[in-house]
Design an enzyme around this catalytic site. Structure first.
Site, PDB file in Angstrom:
ATOM      1  N   ASP A   1       5.718   4.495   5.240  1.00  0.00           N
ATOM      2  CA  ASP A   1       6.556   3.479   5.886  1.00  0.00           C
ATOM      3  C   ASP A   1       6.530   2.137   5.135  1.00  0.00           C
ATOM      4  OD1 ASP A   1       3.818   3.382   6.883  1.00  0.00           O
ATOM      5  OD2 ASP A   1       4.511   1.862   8.307  1.00  0.00           O
ATOM      6  N   HIS A   2       5.981   2.150   3.931  1.00  0.00           N
ATOM      7  CA  HIS A   2       6.014   0.947   3.074  1.00  0.00           C
ATOM      8  C   HIS A   2       6.626   1.238   1.697  1.00  0.00           C
ATOM      9  CE1 HIS A   2       3.589  -1.460   5.941  1.00  0.00           C
ATOM     10  NE2 HIS A   2       3.320  -0.228   6.355  1.00  0.00           N
TER      11      HIS A   2
ATOM     12  N   ASP B   1      -0.174  -3.971   6.187  1.00  0.00           N
ATOM     13  CA  ASP B   1      -0.833  -3.507   7.411  1.00  0.00           C
ATOM     14  C   ASP B   1      -2.290  -3.974   7.494  1.00  0.00           C
ATOM     15  OD1 ASP B   1       1.516  -2.269   7.994  1.00  0.00           O
ATOM     16  OD2 ASP B   1       0.787  -0.217   7.773  1.00  0.00           O
TER      17      ASP B   1
ATOM     18  N   HIS C   1       1.356   3.878   1.990  1.00  0.00           N
ATOM     19  CA  HIS C   1       1.864   4.617   3.154  1.00  0.00           C
ATOM     20  C   HIS C   1       3.391   4.724   3.120  1.00  0.00           C
ATOM     21  CE1 HIS C   1      -1.971   3.947   5.770  1.00  0.00           C
ATOM     22  NE2 HIS C   1      -2.063   5.022   4.995  1.00  0.00           N
TER      23      HIS C   1
ATOM     24  N   HIS D   1       4.676  -4.911  10.327  1.00  0.00           N
ATOM     25  CA  HIS D   1       5.213  -4.319  11.565  1.00  0.00           C
ATOM     26  C   HIS D   1       5.431  -5.361  12.651  1.00  0.00           C
ATOM     27  CE1 HIS D   1       4.558   0.042  10.662  1.00  0.00           C
ATOM     28  NE2 HIS D   1       3.625  -0.438   9.858  1.00  0.00           N
TER      29      HIS D   1
ATOM     30  N   HIS E   1       0.851  -1.202   0.000  1.00  0.00           N
ATOM     31  CA  HIS E   1       0.000   0.000   0.000  1.00  0.00           C
ATOM     32  C   HIS E   1       0.879   1.242   0.000  1.00  0.00           C
ATOM     33  CE1 HIS E   1       0.683  -0.624   4.311  1.00  0.00           C
ATOM     34  NE2 HIS E   1       0.164   0.540   4.606  1.00  0.00           N
TER      35      HIS E   1
HETATM   36 FE    FE Z   1       2.650   0.633   8.195  1.00  0.00          FE
HETATM   37 ZN    ZN Z   2      -0.049   1.512   6.601  1.00  0.00          ZN
END
Ligand code: FE
Ligand code: ZN
Length: 239
Positions: free
Chosen positions: A58-59, A131, A56, A169, A54
């Site tokens: 942090d990805h 996530d 975001h 995560h 996805h």
């Molecule tokens: Fe994340």
């Molecule tokens: Zn996310």
């Protein structure tokens, strides 16, 4: 194929899937480029593909730097073509993505975001859930509805029990506290919590989990109905 877990940022995991016969790899959700590059350079492996679950940060944070350095192609959900940096190859629900010896089935699993997908590497019996499904938990519903998230989890739940679950995560310990609070007599969960504590004590990832363990221990997969799921999701947000 070898799967390597690469810790990134605070508590993210990126995953390298390495074809040792060709010394090439693809990476799933590179939050940042540095730790990926370090691993690849140490082992003399060339990165060919970047797979994003996805959009975001942090990805996808390492997308641009990794693409520049290796000329790798970026794969993501077609509906997120304007939100995934430098995307090259658009995939859709139920597609089979197949390049070199890498093969994955794509599932569209909206809820956390509307364009979230997972990559099911059936030959490796491994699913990369970003996530959406965490070990002993699930992602927050940022863009979708409870119904979408519930149905997305049901899709993942239907994979073979031996499937290894690689999520985005290291939230397992925190998630376990919520599970045990609502499922106090679950013996499998108690065993899993012991194993989690042992791994964390040694500074090891609690990942991968398996679909079987998640079916037995993850309260969100055990919730049974969309209504129960929604209640649990609300409770977790305030836990
Ligand atoms: Fe994340
Ligand atoms: Zn996310």
């Amino acid at each position: 194929m070898e799967i390597q877990i690469i810790p990134c940022l605070q508590d993210n995991y990126a995953y390298l899937i390495i074809d040792k016969t060709k010394n090439i790899a693809c990476v799933i959700d590179p939050s940042e480029a540095k730790p990926i590059i370090k691993y690849l350079e140490d082992k003399n492996i060339h990165l060919k593909y970047i797979l994003n679950t996805h959009h975001h940060y942090d990805h996808v944070g390492g997308n641009i730097e990794l693409k520049e350095k290796y000329g790798a192609s970026i794969i993501g959900y077609k509906g997120d073509k304007d939100r995934i940096p430098e995307i090259d190859i658009l995939v859709n629900d139920q597609d089979i993505w197949h390049e070199e010896n890498f093969q994955a089935k794509i599932f569209h699993i909206p809820g956390h975001t509307l364009g979230h997908i997972c990559f099911y590497f059936y030959n490796e019996e491994s699913v990369f859930t970003g996530d959406t499904l965490f070990s002993l938990g699930c992602g927050k519903i940022f863009e979708g509805t409870y119904s979408q998230m519930y149905n997305s989890l049901m899709k993942i739940k239907a994979l073979p029990e031996k499937t290894k679950v690689y999520c985005g995560h290291e939230y397992t310990k925190q998630n376990s506290k919520f599970c045990i609070a609502h499922d106090q007599d679950n013996e499998s969960l108690k065993v899993k919590i012991k194993l989690i504590d042992e791994k964390l004590k040694k500074n090891l990832p609690t990942i991968p989990s398996t679909i079987k363990e998640e079916l037995e221990c993850n309260i969100f997969l055990k919730s049974g109905t969309e209504e129960n799921f929604s209640k649990l999701r609300d409770l977790k947000d305030n836990f």
